[in-house]
Design a protein around this motif. Structure first.
Motif, PDB file in Angstrom:
ATOM      1  N   ILE A 120       0.815  -1.207   0.000  1.00 43.60           N
ATOM      2  CA  ILE A 120       0.000   0.000   0.000  1.00 43.60           C
ATOM      3  C   ILE A 120       0.852   1.262   0.000  1.00 43.60           C
ATOM      4  O   ILE A 120       0.562   2.222  -0.730  1.00 43.60           O
ATOM      5  CB  ILE A 120      -0.939   0.000   1.230  1.00 43.60           C
ATOM      6  CG1 ILE A 120      -1.971  -1.123   1.116  1.00 43.60           C
ATOM      7  CG2 ILE A 120      -1.643   1.348   1.390  1.00 43.60           C
ATOM      8  CD1 ILE A 120      -2.814  -1.311   2.370  1.00 43.60           C
ATOM      9  N   TRP A 121       1.928   1.291   0.790  1.00 42.95           N
ATOM     10  CA  TRP A 121       2.634   2.533   1.092  1.00 42.95           C
ATOM     11  C   TRP A 121       3.957   2.750   0.369  1.00 42.95           C
ATOM     12  O   TRP A 121       4.438   3.889   0.312  1.00 42.95           O
ATOM     13  CB  TRP A 121       2.895   2.616   2.601  1.00 42.95           C
ATOM     14  CG  TRP A 121       1.694   2.974   3.396  1.00 42.95           C
ATOM     15  CD1 TRP A 121       0.825   2.128   4.029  1.00 42.95           C
ATOM     16  CD2 TRP A 121       1.193   4.285   3.646  1.00 42.95           C
ATOM     17  NE1 TRP A 121      -0.176   2.828   4.660  1.00 42.95           N
ATOM     18  CE2 TRP A 121       0.033   4.160   4.438  1.00 42.95           C
ATOM     19  CE3 TRP A 121       1.627   5.569   3.279  1.00 42.95           C
ATOM     20  CZ2 TRP A 121      -0.701   5.272   4.870  1.00 42.95           C
ATOM     21  CZ3 TRP A 121       0.893   6.669   3.710  1.00 42.95           C
ATOM     22  CH2 TRP A 121      -0.255   6.511   4.489  1.00 42.95           C
ATOM     23  N   SER A 122       4.563   1.707  -0.167  1.00 41.76           N
ATOM     24  CA  SER A 122       5.927   1.867  -0.680  1.00 41.76           C
ATOM     25  C   SER A 122       6.001   2.566  -2.024  1.00 41.76           C
ATOM     26  O   SER A 122       7.077   3.030  -2.427  1.00 41.76           O
ATOM     27  CB  SER A 122       6.609   0.500  -0.786  1.00 41.76           C
ATOM     28  OG  SER A 122       6.012  -0.269  -1.815  1.00 41.76           O
ATOM     29  N   GLY A 123       4.872   2.625  -2.747  1.00 39.35           N
ATOM     30  CA  GLY A 123       4.903   3.243  -4.071  1.00 39.35           C
ATOM     31  C   GLY A 123       5.403   2.328  -5.157  1.00 39.35           C
ATOM     32  O   GLY A 123       5.605   2.757  -6.295  1.00 39.35           O
ATOM     33  N   THR A 124       5.594   1.043  -4.841  1.00 41.26           N
ATOM     34  CA  THR A 124       6.108   0.101  -5.839  1.00 41.26           C
ATOM     35  C   THR A 124       5.010  -0.430  -6.756  1.00 41.26           C
ATOM     36  O   THR A 124       5.310  -1.002  -7.798  1.00 41.26           O
ATOM     37  CB  THR A 124       6.818  -1.080  -5.163  1.00 41.26           C
ATOM     38  OG1 THR A 124       5.909  -1.706  -4.234  1.00 41.26           O
ATOM     39  CG2 THR A 124       8.053  -0.599  -4.408  1.00 41.26           C
TER      40      THR A 124
END
Length: 216
Positions: free
Chosen positions: A127-131
């Motif tokens: 959700i948060w890593s932007g990958t």
């Protein structure tokens, strides 16, 4: 003797995401067990929290989140979509929330299966890593669950069948969180002592070592 602590944690909290890799590494190196207790984010528990906050609170928060990620070497991007739907003009939150209730209940089911920490680590990274783009589409969550050793379809089936029980479990977590000493996340409660925030991780480990924390 295996030490243990309670972790009160939210899928909408960037600070929860930022502390999780260190909690995973801690459990891998030391004889300690994390009791994951997912809670709903403050935006859901207290709908007016952000709309009533001083504007400087929010601007500093956004600056600090990304600075912390850079300092820790943890990639972070605000999720698309946000796990909690918000009206950006008013900073208010509708009761209808298509993502956060499912995510939090999935976290409870994963914790009950003994894989809570692995699940929140993999899902929050997704959700948060932007990958990945649009974490809620395709098989992104299924792959995250699989990396944690779980089957997303089975988890979702349990959520669909036991939603009321799981919501009650989350409410119990939130009540215990306040008894533990704080209302925010991430909150680690060890031996009755609260450690609030990702920046209290080192103090948590320090206290654990005083209580006999040993390497595996």
């Amino acid at each position: 003797m295996t030490l243990s602590y309670d972790l009160y944690w939210s899928f909408r909290s960037p600070y929860s995401y930022l502390v999780t890799p260190r909690l995973v590494a801690l459990e891998a190196e030391y004889d300690v067990r994390c009791n994951v207790r997912p809670v709903y984010p403050i935006a859901v528990r207290q709908a007016g929290f952000f709309s009533n906050a001083d504007p400087l609170w929010f601007s500093y928060f956004m600056r600090d989140v990304f600075r912390c990620g850079e300092y820790l070497g943890v990639p972070i991007r605000w999720p698309v979509p946000d796990p909690v739907v918000m009206d950006p003009a008013t900073r208010t939150y509708p009761e209808e929330q298509p993502y956060i209730f499912r995510l939090t209940q999935l976290g409870v089911v994963a914790a009950e299966a003994g894989k809570g920490l692995a699940f929140i680590a993999e899902v929050s990274k997704t959700i948060w890593s932007g990958t990945v783009d649009h974490w809620h589409k395709g098989d992104h969550l299924a792959q995250a669950a699989a990396r944690a050793g779980l089957d997303l379809a089975a988890l979702d089936a349990k959520v669909a069948a036991e939603g009321d029980r799981l919501d009650a479990a989350i409410k119990a977590n939130q009540d215990a969180q306040r008894i533990g000493g704080h209302y925010g996340v991430p909150l680690m409660v060890f031996d009755g002592e609260p450690f609030f925030g990702q920046d209290r991780f080192d103090q948590l480990v320090w206290r654990m070592k005083q209580r006999g924390l040993a390497k595996r």
